[in-house]
Design an enzyme around this catalytic site. Structure first.
Site, PDB file in Angstrom:
ATOM      1  CG  ASP A  37      -2.129   0.881   1.074  1.00  0.00           C
ATOM      2  OD1 ASP A  37      -2.344   1.416  -0.035  1.00  0.00           O
ATOM      3  OD2 ASP A  37      -2.877   1.034   2.057  1.00  0.00           O
ATOM      4  CD  GLU A  79       0.151   5.799  -4.235  1.00  0.00           C
ATOM      5  OE1 GLU A  79      -0.833   5.070  -4.404  1.00  0.00           O
ATOM      6  OE2 GLU A  79       0.656   5.995  -3.118  1.00  0.00           O
ATOM      7  CG  ASP A 101      -7.857   5.087  -0.616  1.00  0.00           C
ATOM      8  OD1 ASP A 101      -7.780   3.842  -0.647  1.00  0.00           O
ATOM      9  OD2 ASP A 101      -7.028   5.801  -0.029  1.00  0.00           O
TER      10      ASP A 101
END
Length: 793
Positions: free
Chosen positions: A401, A404, A469
């Protein structure tokens, strides 16, 4: 003279623009499969990889050629090509794609089988802050690509930033999300892949002057033009270039229990038990950040079970595995200065640095942090050792998670470059780290790698991306088919959404139901949400739970069909979800994501709004379609209004299709590939059809490559008076085949057949006049072919 006329015609129809007027042709050579063009300000190196792929690199004067690609794994091999020189023009001509070079004014363009594809406009230009490569577009082209965005299927008119960044709570419009890619695809069935890692922009004609521009801060001036006769051929070539997705473990196609998050071992075990008590199938549970810390903030980087919340994690994992439930754990690339491992991370030198060589620290939502430098061999080894320890405990999936990375300051330095040079490929190389670790230490195991960010080519590491999300609203649901379809076209066939939506506290049973029904026909079935509204169906009201259970059970029934889609994706790069324009060239379909193909034979039209009681659906031409639930028949090439019911979303099966379906199960561990139903959708309009079913043990890495598989082939021939169905098997050299117990269900039989023969002997069958089906029990020793004849009345 003929060559000259053809060459002149090709060059004249490539849009007729010259490139940078200051660029002057000097010389050209073709040697060892490389076309080298010297111009006054640099060198072009043009390399054909195949008749469908050609690469162009510009090396500005004074720069050194960088051969390293984050994406490309295909090795260019000498191919059949002709180098033609006619007057002021040259051609490098393969059996498919051709590069055309005009000396004065200088221009490079591409054609495929005699038809123009794309041409450079200004080509490479260095501006004050960005380096650019510019192309001409035709005014009627629809453009796709750029990674995961919520923009509508046609992305022409946008200047898209290439900088992976999460968008919390997005709905119907998001220009920048967590997974960008330097890829442009055209409705004219070609692709341009910009083979460069540093951040930048992809300008898809934002000035409306028919111009495509790639912009970057630095790096390689390399791109590949890829062409195809069909969309599936195009994607096959692109994934040959950048790598095929490995087969997932079969359990990954089952149902996941996931939320943000489970706080304790007791909660995990109680949740799994509730699924078992309700007899809702389950294959995995995902534990978010509370496995290593009691609170959301302050603990990231601990990466070990918190003993007061998870007192015996090894036994917990063992117990879950005995109940056929796999454990997946979240991890992030951040080590907070307040975490248990901070001092260890500093001492072992595994963190990204500042300008004077100290660990670079900064604040973000979760606390004050450093970032693991996976480009430093020390950081890579340290991170993998943690994963290896968890795998040794029995953990079977890794969730990466915030990859990026979520916050990545520009002045942070990695071992191989600046943050901005590395940013977009951090998630990509994080997945590589895990993939390579499994190959070294668990070579027979298929990894499960769930990642929020990556870049072009990440599919070859087995990455399973999700759409971030998304808001728990109808608007959030509406953007999901577009995102998944676009990413599948760009090689990431397993893009999926948090079913039910992630962000916000809207508790809407209808929305939840419709999202889970859509999930049956998206690549990964994983409800996930913030915990103020339950993600798991077992915690909803009874009516919602019944509807969710029905969807999940259908998902499991379709396991053999879906597993074959995984095989198709592994072998050919073919997406599991496919836009209608893959088959139907009707103009309106080029921008339509409201209905899509699920594999070869399903047509799916999700319900994206509340209180829908009917829906207009277009049925692709040159086919006949049957309602999967009612059997109603629809002719292709036209629209029809269908009734919408609460129990399911509109789903249709192609006439002539073979659909394998599994017997009921509570986990994929119960699946028996030797016992299944095979549904054949008969229609007189389909004189011949074929189907396939791939099978292996569902767990062993490289099963297909090592001959540890079977491929069952079904073929039908139909006349007015009979149906003939043949069964043949391809059995891998290392596979031990077993006899198959198959219930063949033939649909759309309006009268009881006169007789049915198997290998010329009459056999018993059951005819159901209420639903017009014939059911035929078969035992098939796959060492021998079977031939079934159905004599119709």
């Amino acid at each position: 003279m003929k060559q000259y006329i053809v060459l002149t015609f090709l060059l004249s129809i490539t849009l007729g623009y010259s490139q940078n007027p200051n660029r002057i042709f000097e010389s050209i050579t073709y040697k060892n499969n490389v076309l080298e063009i010297r111009v006054n300000d640099g060198i072009y190196k043009i390399t054909p990889f195949s008749e469908h792929i050609i690469e162009n690199t510009f090396i500005p004067a004074g720069e050194v050629y960088n051969p390293n690609s984050h994406a490309v794994v295909l090795e260019p091999k000498p191919i059949k090509a002709k180098f033609l020189n006619v007057g002021d023009a040259f051609q490098l001509q393969t059996e498919g794609i051709t590069v055309n070079i005009q000396k004065q004014p200088f221009q490079i363009s591409y054609s495929y089988k005699g038809k123009p594809v794309i041409s450079e406009k200004k080509g490479y230009v260095k501006n004050d802050s960005l380096e650019t490569i510019q192309f001409n577009l035709r005014k009627d082209e629809v453009l796709y690509g750029g990674g995961a965005r919520a923009l509508g299927m046609n992305r022409r008119g946008y200047r898209l930033e290439l900088y992976n960044r999460a968008h919390y709570g997005y709905e119907t419009h998001s220009e920048l999300m967590n997974y960008t890619m330097p890829i442009v695809m055209s409705s004219n069935t070609y692709m341009v892949h910009f083979d460069n890692a540093p951040i930048g922009f992809l300008d898809l004609d934002s000035h409306k002057d028919n111009t495509l521009t790639y912009e970057t801060i630095s790096g390689r001036k390399t791109y590949q033009v890829i062409v195809g006769d069909s969309w599936t051929d195009l994607i096959d070539s692109y994934t040959d270039l950048t790598g095929k997705q490995p087969l997932l473990p079969r359990w990954a196609l089952g149902n996941f229990s996931s939320r943000f998050g489970y706080h304790s071992q007791k909660e995990v075990e109680a949740t799994v038990q509730k699924f078992r008590n309700e007899e809702i199938p389950l294959d995995a549970i995902i534990i978010d950040i509370f496995w290593f810390g009691k609170d959301i903030q302050g603990h990231m980087g601990n990466l070990e079970f918190l003993k007061d919340s998870f007192p015996n994690p090894t036994q917990m994992i063992k117990n879950l595995k005995s109940d056929h439930v796999n454990m997946v754990l979240v991890s992030e690339p951040f080590v907070l200065t307040t975490s248990k491992r901070w001092q260890e991370a500093v001492e072992k030198d595994i963190l990204a640095k500042d300008s004077i060589g100290n660990p670079f620290t900064y604040d973000f939502y979760f606390g004050n942090t450093g970032l693991i430098d996976i480009y430093n061999p020390k950081g890579k080894t340290w991170f993998w050792d943690i994963y290896k320890g968890l795998a040794d405990m029995g953990v079977t999936g890794i969730w990466g998670d915030l990859g990026e990375p979520e916050v990545h300051p520009s002045d942070l330095l990695h071992a191989t470059g600046t943050a901005d040079e590395i940013h977009n490929t951090y998630g990509h190389d994080w997945a590589r780290l895990i993939s390579e670790g499994y190959k070294a230490d668990f070579p027979n195991q298929r990894p499960f790698i769930l990642m929020r960010a990556g870049y072009s080519g990440s599919q070859r590491f087995g990455m399973i991306p999700w759409s971030g999300d998304v808001n728990r609203t109808w608007g959030g649901l509406q953007s999901q088919p577009e995102i998944a379809l676009q990413m599948g076209m760009q090689g990431l066939g397993y893009m999926h959404s948090d079913l039910g939506g992630f962000a916000g506290n809207l508790q809407d049973p209808e929305l939840y139901t419709r999202w889970l029904q859509y999930g049956v026909f998206q690549p990964i079935y994983r409800p996930h949400a913030q915990e103020d509204v339950p993600a798991e169906p077992v915690f909803w009201d009874e009516h919602t739970k019944v509807l969710a259970k029905k969807s999940i059970e259908l998902r499991y029934q379709l396991l053999p069909y879906n597993y074959h889609l995984s095989f198709q994706n592994h072998k050919n790069g073919t997406p599991l979800m496919r836009p209608l324009f893959f088959e139907d060239t009707t103009e309106a379909l080029k921008t339509d994501a409201s209905t899509y193909f699920w594999g070869d034979d399903f047509l799916v039209s999700p319900i994206m709004n509340s209180k829908v009681i009917s829906k207009d659906i277009y049925f692709p031409k040159n086919n006949t379609w049957f309602d999967f639930y009612t059997g109603n028949k629809f002719d292709g090439g036209q629209s029809a209004t269908v009734n919408v019911v609460e129990d399911n979303i509109p789903t249709f099966v192609r006439a002539g299709a073979f659909i394998p379906m599994a017997n009921p199960m509570q986990s994929t561990k119960d699946y028996d590939g030797n016992k299944f139903e095979l549904h054949y959708y008969h229609d007189a309009s389909v004189e011949e059809s074929k189907g396939q079913l791939y099978n292996d043990d569902g767990v062993t890495a490289n099963a297909y490559e090592n001959g540890n598989y079977e491929l069952l082939n079904f073929e039908s021939e139909t006349t007015r008076s009979k149906i003939e169905i043949e069964f043949e098997a391809e059995v891998g050299s290392a596979y031990t085949a077993q006899s198959k117990q198959i219930d063949l269900v033939v649909h759309q039989i309006t009268a009881k057949p006169k007789w049915i023969k198997l290998n010329r002997k009459r056999i018993a069958f059951d005819y159901n006049e209420d639903n017009n089906t014939v059911t035929i029990p078969l035992e098939w020793n796959t060492a021998k072919d079977l031939k079934l004849n159905i004599k119709l009345k």
